[in-house]
Design an enzyme around this catalytic site. Structure first.
Site, short mmCIF file in Angstrom:
data_model
loop_
_atom_site.label_atom_id
_atom_site.label_comp_id
_atom_site.label_asym_id
_atom_site.label_seq_id
_atom_site.Cartn_x
_atom_site.Cartn_y
_atom_site.Cartn_z
N THR A 1 -52.54 -5.91 3.22
CA THR A 1 -52.67 -5.80 1.76
C THR A 1 -52.26 -4.42 1.26
O THR A 1 -52.43 -3.42 1.97
CB THR A 1 -54.13 -6.07 1.35
OG1 THR A 1 -54.30 -5.68 -0.01
CG2 THR A 1 -55.12 -5.29 2.19
N TYR B 1 -62.59 -3.80 1.74
CA TYR B 1 -61.58 -4.81 2.06
C TYR B 1 -60.32 -4.13 2.61
O TYR B 1 -59.85 -4.45 3.71
CB TYR B 1 -61.26 -5.61 0.79
CG TYR B 1 -60.02 -6.45 0.90
CD1 TYR B 1 -59.90 -7.42 1.88
CD2 TYR B 1 -58.95 -6.26 0.01
CE1 TYR B 1 -58.74 -8.19 1.99
CE2 TYR B 1 -57.80 -7.02 0.11
CZ TYR B 1 -57.70 -7.98 1.10
OH TYR B 1 -56.56 -8.72 1.20
#
Ligand code: UDP
Length: 328
Positions: A118, A142
């Site tokens: 990501t 995350y």
């Protein structure tokens, strides 16, 4: 001979689209999913294995049964906000689960690994063009958990020759234009589906998180990519590895950023309907702006994000959300 690809998270939003793209390219996608956030009904393009990455035996069994030529690893927890309030769950699920999968792949001799990472691994880098060599300083759990998995892959690449392609996604949106699969989260937290819910009266309004970011209109800027383009990149990633082209990280973004307000305006234009809005506070962990500054995927992988315009993503997401039987 049939070439199987083990797709973890194959019953989830992006994984299901990747399974369709793999099947269209002649592979057999084996969806491996614990159904914690995925949907059994989304597995339509190959076999299904209900298994959990925290259970090493279930992974070993899948490798043994299907002898995949490659792994696509999507299964993860992926909500920035939740990762800030429950970091332990993010580290355990994402990092421990991935470590089990990587070890099982090496053990089974399946040495081609495509990983869903990501842009959240880059953190909040005001004004910096985010190319693949930008130092990664995640600002949420995350992103930190995904960065740790990238490190695991590099270490296993060096130690055992595990070949890996790392894709750092920007914001994924849209749905299969044939509406066989689409986005369906429980609960939904993403901008475009929530906006469509507000437009269609499934919720009273969209809350815009933060109006005082250092961006032209004060709302966060993101680089939106159509899920079908993203899935196509993954098939190209598998072929890249099968062709022996080595370890590489690629950003998957268009290079164009849109603010939350611009996404709202685009939805008004596409639907010709009003979007009820509430102005809310910032959401913890959100970077002001995340826009890909790299053409590496286009130039090296031959990837063309052909469907990734805001109107197209909004139209396809809308068509999916209007499909009979759609749950939310
Ligand atoms: N966002 C928002 N309201 C919402 C959901 C999201 O304003 O109800 C904003 C969020 O702050 C971010 C952008 O929309 O700037 C995209 O958020 P999303 O959760 O879709 O993806 P993320 O960027 O977290 O991966």
């Amino acid at each position: 001979m049939q070439k199987h690809v083990l797709v973890t998270g194959g019953a989830g939003y992006i994984g299901a689209h990747a399974c369709k793209a793999l099947a269209q390219a002649g592979f057999v996608p084996v969806a491996f999913d614990n159904l914690s956030t995925g949907w059994r009904d989304a597995v339509k393009f190959g076999p299904f294995v209900q298994g959990d990455l925290l259970d090493r035996a279930s992974i070993d069994a899948a490798f043994h049964q299907f002898r995949p030529v490659a792994v696509m690893h999507f299964a993860a927890l992926s909500l920035v906000g939740e990762s800030m309030t429950d970091p332990g769950r993010y580290w355990r699920t994402n990092v421990n689960g991935s470590l089990n999968l990587v070890e099982a792949a090496v053990h089974a001799g399946c040495m081609n690994f495509v990983f869903s990472s990501t842009c959240a691994t880059y953190g909040d880098q005001d004004g910096v063009v985010l190319d693949e060599d930008t130092p990664q300083h995640p600002i949420n759990s995350y992103g930190a958990s995904k960065k740790a998995i990238e490190e695991i892959l590099k270490n296993f690449g060096a130690a055992y020759g595990l070949n890996h392609v790392i894709f750092r996604y920007f914001n994924v949106a849209g749905a299969d234009p044939e509406a066989e699969v689409g986005e369906q989260h429980r609960p939904e937290t993403h901008l475009i589906p929530l906006m469509l819910d507000a437009i269609e009266g499934r919720r009273p309004a969209l809350t815009v998180f933060g109006q005082d970011y250092p961006t032209p209109d004060g709302t966060c800027v993101r680089d939106y990519v159509h899920v079908v383009d993203l899935a196509d990149a993954h098939v190209k990633g598998v072929n890249w590895l099968l062709d022996g082209r080595g370890n590489r990280a690629f950003n998957l973004g268009t290079g164009h950023g849109f603010s939350v307000r611009q996404v709202v305006d685009a939805s008004r234009a596409v639907t010709n309907r009003d979007v009820p809005i509430i102005q809310g506070p910032r959401r913890a962990g959100d970077a002001a702006s995340l826009v890909s500054g790299s053409d590496r995927a286009r130039t090296e992988l031959g990837w063309e994000p052909a469907r990734s315009t805001l109107p197209e993503m909004i139209r396809d997401a809308l068509a999916w959300s209007q499909k009979p039987g759609f749950l939310r």
